[in-house]
Design a protein around this motif. Structure first.
Motif, PDB file in Angstrom:
ATOM      1  N   TYR A   1       0.970  -1.101   0.010  1.00 30.74           N
ATOM      2  CA  TYR A   1       0.147   0.087   0.004  1.00 30.74           C
ATOM      3  C   TYR A   1       1.111   1.363  -0.016  1.00 30.74           C
ATOM      4  O   TYR A   1       1.624   1.609   0.988  1.00 30.74           O
ATOM      5  N   GLY A   2       1.027   1.976  -1.245  1.00 33.39           N
ATOM      6  CA  GLY A   2       1.935   2.871  -1.212  1.00 33.39           C
ATOM      7  C   GLY A   2       3.467   2.478  -0.877  1.00 33.39           C
ATOM      8  O   GLY A   2       3.694   1.651  -1.587  1.00 33.39           O
ATOM      9  N   ASP A   3       4.156   2.965  -0.162  1.00 29.49           N
ATOM     10  CA  ASP A   3       5.336   2.222   0.454  1.00 29.49           C
ATOM     11  C   ASP A   3       5.375   1.180   1.552  1.00 29.49           C
ATOM     12  O   ASP A   3       6.633   0.778   1.734  1.00 29.49           O
ATOM     13  N   TYR A   4       4.278   0.858   1.919  1.00 32.80           N
ATOM     14  CA  TYR A   4       4.315  -0.090   3.189  1.00 32.80           C
ATOM     15  C   TYR A   4       4.038  -1.266   2.654  1.00 32.80           C
ATOM     16  O   TYR A   4       2.949  -1.556   1.564  1.00 32.80           O
ATOM     17  N   GLN A   5       4.923  -2.307   2.622  1.00 28.16           N
ATOM     18  CA  GLN A   5       4.645  -3.523   2.089  1.00 28.16           C
ATOM     19  C   GLN A   5       3.846  -4.568   3.031  1.00 28.16           C
ATOM     20  O   GLN A   5       4.279  -4.821   4.571  1.00 28.16           O
ATOM     21  N   CYS A   6       2.669  -4.962   2.675  1.00 26.74           N
ATOM     22  CA  CYS A   6       1.698  -5.457   3.661  1.00 26.74           C
ATOM     23  C   CYS A   6       1.926  -6.801   3.594  1.00 26.74           C
ATOM     24  O   CYS A   6       1.635  -7.875   4.422  1.00 26.74           O
ATOM     25  N   LEU A   7       2.029  -7.645   2.140  1.00 27.87           N
ATOM     26  CA  LEU A   7       2.289  -9.010   2.130  1.00 27.87           C
ATOM     27  C   LEU A   7       3.798  -9.313   1.570  1.00 27.87           C
ATOM     28  O   LEU A   7       4.172  -8.752   0.564  1.00 27.87           O
ATOM     29  N   LYS A   8       4.533 -10.242   2.106  1.00 18.91           N
ATOM     30  CA  LYS A   8       5.687 -10.307   1.974  1.00 18.91           C
ATOM     31  C   LYS A   8       6.200 -11.874   1.471  1.00 18.91           C
ATOM     32  O   LYS A   8       6.106 -12.956   2.253  1.00 18.91           O
ATOM     33  N   ASP A   9       6.081 -12.195   0.016  1.00 21.18           N
ATOM     34  CA  ASP A   9       6.539 -13.243  -0.575  1.00 21.18           C
ATOM     35  C   ASP A   9       5.563 -14.590   0.006  1.00 21.18           C
ATOM     36  O   ASP A   9       5.975 -15.514   0.589  1.00 21.18           O
ATOM     37  N   VAL A  10       4.371 -14.244  -0.280  1.00 20.92           N
ATOM     38  CA  VAL A  10       3.322 -15.394   0.412  1.00 20.92           C
ATOM     39  C   VAL A  10       3.098 -16.353  -0.731  1.00 20.92           C
ATOM     40  O   VAL A  10       3.094 -16.298  -2.021  1.00 20.92           O
ATOM     41  N   ASN A  11       3.213 -17.731  -0.295  1.00 21.30           N
ATOM     42  CA  ASN A  11       3.083 -18.588  -1.017  1.00 21.30           C
ATOM     43  C   ASN A  11       2.132 -19.749  -0.424  1.00 21.30           C
ATOM     44  O   ASN A  11       2.479 -20.237   0.489  1.00 21.30           O
ATOM     45  N   ILE A  12       0.827 -19.751  -1.111  1.00 21.41           N
ATOM     46  CA  ILE A  12      -0.002 -20.586  -0.454  1.00 21.41           C
ATOM     47  C   ILE A  12      -0.887 -21.224  -1.304  1.00 21.41           C
ATOM     48  O   ILE A  12      -1.306 -20.621  -2.459  1.00 21.41           O
ATOM     49  N   SER A  13      -1.432 -22.415  -0.942  1.00 22.42           N
ATOM     50  CA  SER A  13      -2.351 -23.022  -2.098  1.00 22.42           C
ATOM     51  C   SER A  13      -3.557 -23.878  -1.018  1.00 22.42           C
ATOM     52  O   SER A  13      -3.601 -24.498  -0.124  1.00 22.42           O
ATOM     53  N   ILE A  14      -4.731 -23.070  -1.357  1.00 19.35           N
ATOM     54  CA  ILE A  14      -5.879 -23.386  -0.535  1.00 19.35           C
ATOM     55  C   ILE A  14      -6.655 -24.241  -1.324  1.00 19.35           C
ATOM     56  O   ILE A  14      -6.963 -24.371  -2.331  1.00 19.35           O
ATOM     57  N   PRO A  15      -6.773 -25.574  -0.496  1.00 18.67           N
ATOM     58  CA  PRO A  15      -7.432 -26.815  -0.920  1.00 18.67           C
ATOM     59  C   PRO A  15      -8.987 -26.504  -1.251  1.00 18.67           C
ATOM     60  O   PRO A  15      -9.801 -25.736  -0.755  1.00 18.67           O
ATOM     61  N   GLU A  16      -9.524 -27.198  -2.236  1.00 18.91           N
ATOM     62  CA  GLU A  16     -10.866 -27.055  -2.611  1.00 18.91           C
ATOM     63  C   GLU A  16     -11.944 -27.712  -1.674  1.00 18.91           C
ATOM     64  O   GLU A  16     -11.508 -28.790  -1.112  1.00 18.91           O
ATOM     65  N   ASN A  17     -13.048 -27.286  -1.644  1.00 16.92           N
ATOM     66  CA  ASN A  17     -14.161 -27.708  -0.898  1.00 16.92           C
ATOM     67  C   ASN A  17     -13.596 -28.258   0.566  1.00 16.92           C
ATOM     68  O   ASN A  17     -13.925 -29.173   1.204  1.00 16.92           O
ATOM     69  N   ALA A  18     -13.159 -27.196   1.171  1.00 15.99           N
ATOM     70  CA  ALA A  18     -12.467 -27.312   2.720  1.00 15.99           C
ATOM     71  C   ALA A  18     -12.720 -25.902   3.200  1.00 15.99           C
ATOM     72  O   ALA A  18     -12.889 -24.828   2.451  1.00 15.99           O
ATOM     73  N   VAL A  19     -12.321 -25.867   4.551  1.00 12.71           N
ATOM     74  CA  VAL A  19     -12.481 -24.486   5.217  1.00 12.71           C
ATOM     75  C   VAL A  19     -11.026 -24.298   5.736  1.00 12.71           C
ATOM     76  O   VAL A  19     -10.614 -24.947   6.367  1.00 12.71           O
ATOM     77  N   THR A  20     -10.659 -23.099   4.815  1.00 12.14           N
ATOM     78  CA  THR A  20      -9.226 -22.853   5.300  1.00 12.14           C
ATOM     79  C   THR A  20      -9.143 -21.621   6.258  1.00 12.14           C
ATOM     80  O   THR A  20     -10.030 -20.591   5.988  1.00 12.14           O
ATOM     81  N   ALA A  21      -8.590 -21.568   7.477  1.00 12.98           N
ATOM     82  CA  ALA A  21      -8.717 -20.493   8.211  1.00 12.98           C
ATOM     83  C   ALA A  21      -7.252 -19.678   8.184  1.00 12.98           C
ATOM     84  O   ALA A  21      -6.195 -20.220   8.049  1.00 12.98           O
TER      85      ALA A  21
END
Lengths: 282, 252
Positions: free
Chosen positions: B15-35
């Motif tokens: 957001y502007g100069d502020y880094q909010c997310l850093k190098d995120v790698n995630i795989s959200i599985p299908e038909n499941a609840v991911t918190a």
């Protein structure tokens, strides 16, 4: 010492509110006492007779209502669309600021100057003549700042959660504005508009050169006809003619009708505001 | 991991100069609840709003990396953000039905996406409201203002509004933080049922809630994804010291 100061302060507040209430009541009582004598159904529904010394003010009432309606038709869409643009679309901060200053400046222009502008532009340049159309356009421009300001405030007060919900469901910006933002802001916009119209209804100067005529037997049949109006009728009765002993009571009677009209308009605005506040639960 | 529905690769967000997310790698599985859990300001809501590109609304947002929905990059391959949001619905923290009737709230998305046939619309509205377990409570007052409902009912109406257009994924941004325990229980149970049809991602900073409702849990801290895996494993045997500290209440 502190108690005395408090006493003096409170006294000042009381005197101020007393003066305000008394002046308002004084106007009301004074105008009514002088005007009520001529008020009756015939006065409201007949045309002026015998060189304005007898008869009623029906054409002036109708003329004022026509001008109010015309003003709404001119100013409401322009004002609302401008407000939407300023808040939702305009990206250049400098441009927005300039436009806002322009709108405020427009609000500060004396009403007679609007009259001259209307004469030069609508009556002469566009050749609409002295007419309902020219008058409504002039009054519309005069009322624009009020409507823009009211619409901006109403649009800004729409919770951002509503907009986010709309976007999140796949709506475009335009769909979000027309289906969520505007309906939610509508009571605020309407209240502001009605208050602006109440102001416009009582104005004389802007329509002096653009819309009114001294006397008219028939009602205007198109937007290119001139009209009689309540405020100008008062002015005409008090400044022209040769029988003040008959004309002055009619002028006061007209003033009572004008006051009643403007106050009812404002009352409607208050009613809408109260109702929408009660319905508002977010 | 089974069938990833949506995944990120080297995702960074500013957001502007502020880094909010850093190098995120995630795989959200299908038909499941991911918190997705983590302390305030860790970027979990921001990550959620990447999945439906709601961050686009904020000026000065910049993104690098990939976000793949069924192998399509939602920032590059899907040009039309509106069709993306048709597939990825959202339910918000602040309960936000529109100031319209219950019926109009559910038809809103349908009309936006061009549904015209009245009978079909009515059928879909009924299905959606039944699916969120609200039908018996509102079937006689569909044309009353949505604000006449209780907070929990309003939130379920918001879920009905989201599922009416049959999305594939539903994002829940702390959906119960403004609700009482009974309403919360109902919504949690509802998620359990909804995962049959939809892929569900929920942001929460309520650890018990994450443990109760989710099959997979991601833990985020200061914009980084610290740990991601099956909820049971994360809660019983976290691999990272920071996850363990968070779960045991050493910070939060």
């Amino acid at each position: 010492m502190r108690k005395q100061k408090e006493f003096i302060g409170l006294l000042g507040l009381r005197i101020s509110i007393f003066v305000v209430v008394i002046s308002f009541l004084a106007i009301l009582v004074f105008i009514s006492s002088k005007g009520f004598k001529v008020l009756n159904i015939e006065f409201l529904l007949a045309v002026p007779k015998d060189g304005m010394t007898k008869g009623g003010i029906f054409p002036a009432i109708v003329g004022t209502l026509y001008l109010c309606l015309g003003t709404i038709i001119v100013a409401l869409p322009l004002g609302v669309l401008s407000a939407i643009y300023l808040i939702e679309y305009a990206a250049c901060k400098r441009l927005i600021k300039t436009i806002r200053i322009g709108v405020s400046a427009l609000a500060g222009v004396p009403s007679v100057v609007f009259g001259l502008f209307g004469l030069a532009v609508f009556v002469k340049f566009f050749d609409f003549g002295v007419s309902v159309l020219s008058g409504a356009l002039t009054l519309g421009i005069m009322t624009l700042p009020v409507i823009i300001k009211a619409s901006e405030e109403a649009i800004l007060s729409v919770p951002k959660e509503f907009k986010e919900a709309s976007f999140a469901i796949g709506a475009t910006k335009w769909q979000t504005i027309t289906k969520v933002v505007l309906p939610t802001a509508l009571p605020g916009i309407i209240t502001g508009t009605i208050l602006g119209i109440g102001r416009a209804a009582g104005e004389t100067a802007p329509i002096l050169f653009t819309a009114v005529t001294f006397y008219q037997r028939l009602l205007p049949r198109s937007v290119f006809d001139e009209v009689m109006t309540l405020p100008y009728h008062i002015y005409a009765l008090m400044t022209e003619g040769t029988a003040p002993e008959f004309q002055v009571p009619i002028a006061y009677g007209t003033a009572v009708v004008l006051l009643g009209l403007v106050m009812s308009i404002n009352f409607v605005a208050i009613l809408i505001r109260v109702k929408s506040r009660r319905a508002k639960k977010w | 991991m089974v069938n990833p529905k949506i995944s990120t690769k080297n995702l960074n967000l500013w957001y502007g100069d502020y880094q909010c997310l850093k190098d995120v790698n995630i795989s959200i599985p299908e038909n499941a609840v991911t918190a997705i859990m983590g302390p305030s300001g860790c970027g979990k809501s921001t990550l959620l709003r990447v999945f439906n590109r709601l961050n686009d609304l904020i000026d000065g947002t910049r993104i690098t990396g990939e976000v793949l929905l069924d192998e399509q990059d939602i920032y590059k391959d899907i040009k039309d953000v509106f069709s993306l949001r048709k597939k990825v619905g959202m339910v918000f923290q602040k309960v936000n039905p529109f100031p319209k009737t219950i019926f109009e709230n559910v038809t809103y998305g349908l009309k936006i996406h061009g549904w015209k046939d009245k009978a079909k619309i009515e059928k879909r509205v009924q299905e959606s409201i039944i699916d969120v377990g609200l039908w018996d409570e509102v079937k006689d007052c569909l044309h009353k203002n949505a604000f006449s409902l209780s907070g929990g009912q309003q939130q379920r109406l918001c879920i009905a509004r989201a599922i009416a257009i049959e999305p594939e994924i539903i994002l829940f941004d702390e959906p119960c933080s403004a609700l009482d325990p009974i309403s919360t229980a109902k919504i949690e149970q509802l998620m359990e049922e909804l995962k049959e049809k939809y892929t569900i991602i929920i942001v929460t900073h309520n650890l018990q809630q994450a443990a109760r409702v989710s099959d997979y849990t991601a833990f985020m801290l200061l914009g980084e994804l610290i740990e991601f895996g099956e909820t049971k494993k994360i809660f019983t045997a976290p691999k990272d010291k920071r996850t363990e500290n968070y779960l045991t209440g050493k910070f939060g």
